[in-house]
Design a protein around this motif. Structure first.
Motif, PDB file in Angstrom:
ATOM      1  N   GLU A 180       0.733  -1.050   0.054  1.00  9.84           N
ATOM      2  CA  GLU A 180       0.143   0.074   0.081  1.00  9.84           C
ATOM      3  C   GLU A 180       1.058   1.329  -0.028  1.00  9.84           C
ATOM      4  OE1 GLU A 180      -3.389   2.178   2.714  1.00  9.84           O
ATOM      5  OE2 GLU A 180      -2.880  -0.062   3.278  1.00  9.84           O
ATOM      6  N   GLY A 181       0.637   2.178  -0.960  1.00 12.39           N
ATOM      7  CA  GLY A 181       1.235   3.523  -1.071  1.00 12.39           C
ATOM      8  C   GLY A 181       2.696   3.271  -1.942  1.00 12.39           C
ATOM      9  N   TRP A 182       2.678   2.039  -2.693  1.00 12.96           N
ATOM     10  CA  TRP A 182       3.951   2.029  -3.550  1.00 12.96           C
ATOM     11  C   TRP A 182       4.073   3.066  -4.325  1.00 12.96           C
ATOM     12  CZ3 TRP A 182       3.596   1.596  -8.692  1.00 12.96           C
ATOM     13  CH2 TRP A 182       2.279   1.156  -9.151  1.00 12.96           C
ATOM     14  N   GLU A 183       2.905   3.611  -4.922  1.00 13.22           N
ATOM     15  CA  GLU A 183       3.189   4.593  -6.060  1.00 13.22           C
ATOM     16  C   GLU A 183       3.928   5.665  -5.539  1.00 13.22           C
ATOM     17  OE1 GLU A 183      -1.179   2.665  -6.401  1.00 13.22           O
ATOM     18  OE2 GLU A 183       0.079   3.363  -4.662  1.00 13.22           O
ATOM     19  N   LYS A 184       3.784   6.297  -4.366  1.00 17.49           N
ATOM     20  CA  LYS A 184       4.203   7.409  -3.720  1.00 17.49           C
ATOM     21  C   LYS A 184       5.735   7.062  -3.729  1.00 17.49           C
ATOM     22  CE  LYS A 184       4.040  10.848   0.059  1.00 17.49           C
ATOM     23  NZ  LYS A 184       5.601  10.680   0.412  1.00 17.49           N
ATOM     24  N   ARG A 185       6.267   6.263  -3.231  1.00 12.83           N
ATOM     25  CA  ARG A 185       7.676   5.636  -2.917  1.00 12.83           C
ATOM     26  C   ARG A 185       8.291   5.717  -4.333  1.00 12.83           C
ATOM     27  NH1 ARG A 185      11.003   3.852   1.118  1.00 12.83           N
ATOM     28  NH2 ARG A 185       9.142   3.843   2.665  1.00 12.83           N
ATOM     29  N   VAL A 186       7.723   4.926  -5.487  1.00 11.57           N
ATOM     30  CA  VAL A 186       8.234   4.888  -6.579  1.00 11.57           C
ATOM     31  C   VAL A 186       8.266   6.418  -7.393  1.00 11.57           C
ATOM     32  CG1 VAL A 186       7.432   4.400  -9.203  1.00 11.57           C
ATOM     33  CG2 VAL A 186       7.291   2.558  -7.272  1.00 11.57           C
ATOM     34  N   GLU A 187       7.409   7.248  -7.182  1.00  8.60           N
ATOM     35  CA  GLU A 187       7.500   8.415  -7.894  1.00  8.60           C
ATOM     36  C   GLU A 187       8.407   9.356  -7.069  1.00  8.60           C
ATOM     37  OE1 GLU A 187       6.769  10.932 -10.819  1.00  8.60           O
ATOM     38  OE2 GLU A 187       5.704   9.017 -10.480  1.00  8.60           O
ATOM     39  N   GLU A 188       8.707   9.229  -5.917  1.00  9.18           N
ATOM     40  CA  GLU A 188       9.848  10.047  -5.292  1.00  9.18           C
ATOM     41  C   GLU A 188      11.017   9.531  -5.635  1.00  9.18           C
ATOM     42  OE1 GLU A 188       7.473  10.702  -0.813  1.00  9.18           O
ATOM     43  OE2 GLU A 188       8.945   9.126  -1.262  1.00  9.18           O
ATOM     44  N   GLY A 189      11.239   8.284  -5.793  1.00  8.79           N
ATOM     45  CA  GLY A 189      12.469   7.587  -6.269  1.00  8.79           C
ATOM     46  C   GLY A 189      12.768   7.939  -7.675  1.00  8.79           C
ATOM     47  N   ARG A 190      11.698   7.800  -8.494  1.00 10.61           N
ATOM     48  CA  ARG A 190      12.168   8.065  -9.945  1.00 10.61           C
ATOM     49  C   ARG A 190      12.402   9.575  -9.967  1.00 10.61           C
ATOM     50  NH1 ARG A 190       8.004   5.272 -13.246  1.00 10.61           N
ATOM     51  NH2 ARG A 190       6.558   6.171 -12.116  1.00 10.61           N
ATOM     52  N   ASN A 191      11.832  10.455  -9.301  1.00 10.04           N
ATOM     53  CA  ASN A 191      12.128  11.984  -9.310  1.00 10.04           C
ATOM     54  C   ASN A 191      13.380  11.995  -8.924  1.00 10.04           C
ATOM     55  OD1 ASN A 191       9.506  12.721 -10.189  1.00 10.04           O
ATOM     56  ND2 ASN A 191       8.819  13.424  -8.255  1.00 10.04           N
ATOM     57  N   ARG A 192      13.989  11.457  -7.752  1.00 13.89           N
ATOM     58  CA  ARG A 192      15.385  11.620  -7.604  1.00 13.89           C
ATOM     59  C   ARG A 192      16.193  11.292  -8.642  1.00 13.89           C
ATOM     60  NH1 ARG A 192      14.533   9.016  -2.835  1.00 13.89           N
ATOM     61  NH2 ARG A 192      15.156   7.048  -3.786  1.00 13.89           N
ATOM     62  N   TYR A 193      15.993  10.162  -9.232  1.00 18.99           N
ATOM     63  CA  TYR A 193      16.921   9.462 -10.155  1.00 18.99           C
ATOM     64  C   TYR A 193      16.769  10.377 -11.571  1.00 18.99           C
ATOM     65  CZ  TYR A 193      18.177   6.723 -14.388  1.00 18.99           C
ATOM     66  OH  TYR A 193      18.742   6.191 -15.318  1.00 18.99           O
ATOM     67  N   ARG A 194      15.771  10.989 -11.799  1.00 19.02           N
ATOM     68  CA  ARG A 194      15.620  11.843 -13.044  1.00 19.02           C
ATOM     69  C   ARG A 194      16.559  13.272 -12.687  1.00 19.02           C
ATOM     70  NH1 ARG A 194       9.691  10.470 -15.307  1.00 19.02           N
ATOM     71  NH2 ARG A 194      10.048   8.386 -16.222  1.00 19.02           N
ATOM     72  N   ARG A 195      16.295  13.864 -11.552  1.00 19.82           N
ATOM     73  CA  ARG A 195      16.951  14.857 -11.332  1.00 19.82           C
ATOM     74  C   ARG A 195      18.494  14.668 -11.493  1.00 19.82           C
ATOM     75  NH1 ARG A 195      16.727  19.730  -8.415  1.00 19.82           N
ATOM     76  NH2 ARG A 195      18.281  20.357  -7.162  1.00 19.82           N
ATOM     77  N   GLY A 196      19.110  13.652 -10.871  1.00 21.97           N
ATOM     78  CA  GLY A 196      20.375  13.497 -10.710  1.00 21.97           C
ATOM     79  C   GLY A 196      20.811  13.169 -12.197  1.00 21.97           C
ATOM     80  N   GLN A 197      20.147  12.571 -13.053  1.00 18.55           N
ATOM     81  CA  GLN A 197      20.391  12.264 -14.534  1.00 18.55           C
ATOM     82  C   GLN A 197      20.524  13.746 -15.267  1.00 18.55           C
ATOM     83  OE1 GLN A 197      21.917   9.545 -13.894  1.00 18.55           O
ATOM     84  NE2 GLN A 197      21.110   8.741 -15.889  1.00 18.55           N
ATOM     85  N   LEU A 198      19.377  14.556 -14.781  1.00 18.21           N
ATOM     86  CA  LEU A 198      19.234  16.000 -15.577  1.00 18.21           C
ATOM     87  C   LEU A 198      20.730  16.800 -15.355  1.00 18.21           C
ATOM     88  CD1 LEU A 198      17.987  17.918 -17.270  1.00 18.21           C
ATOM     89  CD2 LEU A 198      16.671  18.677 -15.271  1.00 18.21           C
ATOM     90  N   LEU A 199      20.896  16.773 -14.003  1.00 19.12           N
ATOM     91  CA  LEU A 199      22.128  17.551 -13.279  1.00 19.12           C
ATOM     92  C   LEU A 199      23.316  17.007 -14.146  1.00 19.12           C
ATOM     93  CD1 LEU A 199      21.416  17.909  -9.680  1.00 19.12           C
ATOM     94  CD2 LEU A 199      21.514  19.615 -11.223  1.00 19.12           C
ATOM     95  N   ALA A 200      23.620  15.575 -14.303  1.00 19.41           N
ATOM     96  CA  ALA A 200      24.615  14.948 -15.013  1.00 19.41           C
ATOM     97  C   ALA A 200      24.584  15.474 -16.464  1.00 19.41           C
ATOM     98  CB  ALA A 200      24.723  13.623 -14.890  1.00 19.41           C
TER      99      ALA A 200
END
Length: 218
Positions: A180-200
């Protein structure tokens, strides 16, 4: 340099562990262990079942959130090092396979990233199964390939899938049960990953950043 690398590697391992145990797993432990040798400098391997005695070969873990018999298993491995400037963590190699057995004898598919690969796209997915269309093509092809030998591109070095994309795929396609609540955790992690890739990407392409800022009058 190893001190900086270890801190970032341990942090990444902890994030992976929290994401997996918060979505499709329970009690999975992701360790970060320094590899004995590497041609590219210090490298840590991240995965389940790693230790000083086993620093390179992660073991599979079940995809389940309760005590029911698991229907599928994941084998996950990341090799990470510092970038060329020795500032930021970068993935040198990664592998994520989905299997129907703990012995890893029956694979459904796996995602791979090989940073220095030159024969085919560095980020790809390989699917196990049969394809009548591919079989038809093979009849008129001297270089016959089974479906699992095709390296299907998935976004290249910068925009390849992250573990959160895999988790979402597993849950939405009903290959694994999500907490329950997996969507929120997935979205948080994906945003963190994409932000890191964008900065790179910005660090590697300052001319594009400058062009964007100029277009906005900044």
């Amino acid at each position: 340099m190893i001190s900086d690398l270890s801190k970032q590697a341990y942090k990444f391992a902890r994030e992976l562990q929290e994401t997996l145990n918060g979505t499709v797993c329970q009690h999975v432990r992701i360790a970060a262990v320094l590899r004995p040798r590497s041609a590219v400098g210090p490298v840590f391997t991240l995965g389940h079942g790693l230790s000083a005695a086993n620093p390179t070969q992660p073991t599979a873990f079940p995809l389940r959130i309760d005590q029911k018999k698991p229907r599928s298993w994941m084998n996950l491995s990341f090799q990470v090092r510092l970038d060329d400037e020795a500032d930021f963590l970068t993935v040198h190699l990664s592998y994520c396979g989905i299997f129907t057995d703990e012995a890893l004898e029956t694979c459904l598919l796996h995602w791979d990233y090989e940073r220095e690969k030159d024969k085919y796209t560095s980020a790809h997915v390989q699917v196990y199964g049969t394809s009548p269309a591919l079989e038809a093509l093979n009849r008129s092809n001297d270089h016959k390939r089974s479906l699992d030998k095709l390296h299907i591109p998935v976004g290249g070095r910068r925009f390849r899938p992250c573990i959160e994309d895999v988790i979402e795929f597993l849950i939405t396609e009903r290959l694994a049960e999500g907490r329950e609540g997996w969507e929120k955790r997935v979205e948080e992690g994906r945003n963190r990953y994409r932000r890191g890739q964008l900065l790179a990407a910005m660090r590697r392409n300052p001319d594009v950043v400058e062009e964007y800022l100029e277009s906005r009058g900044e």
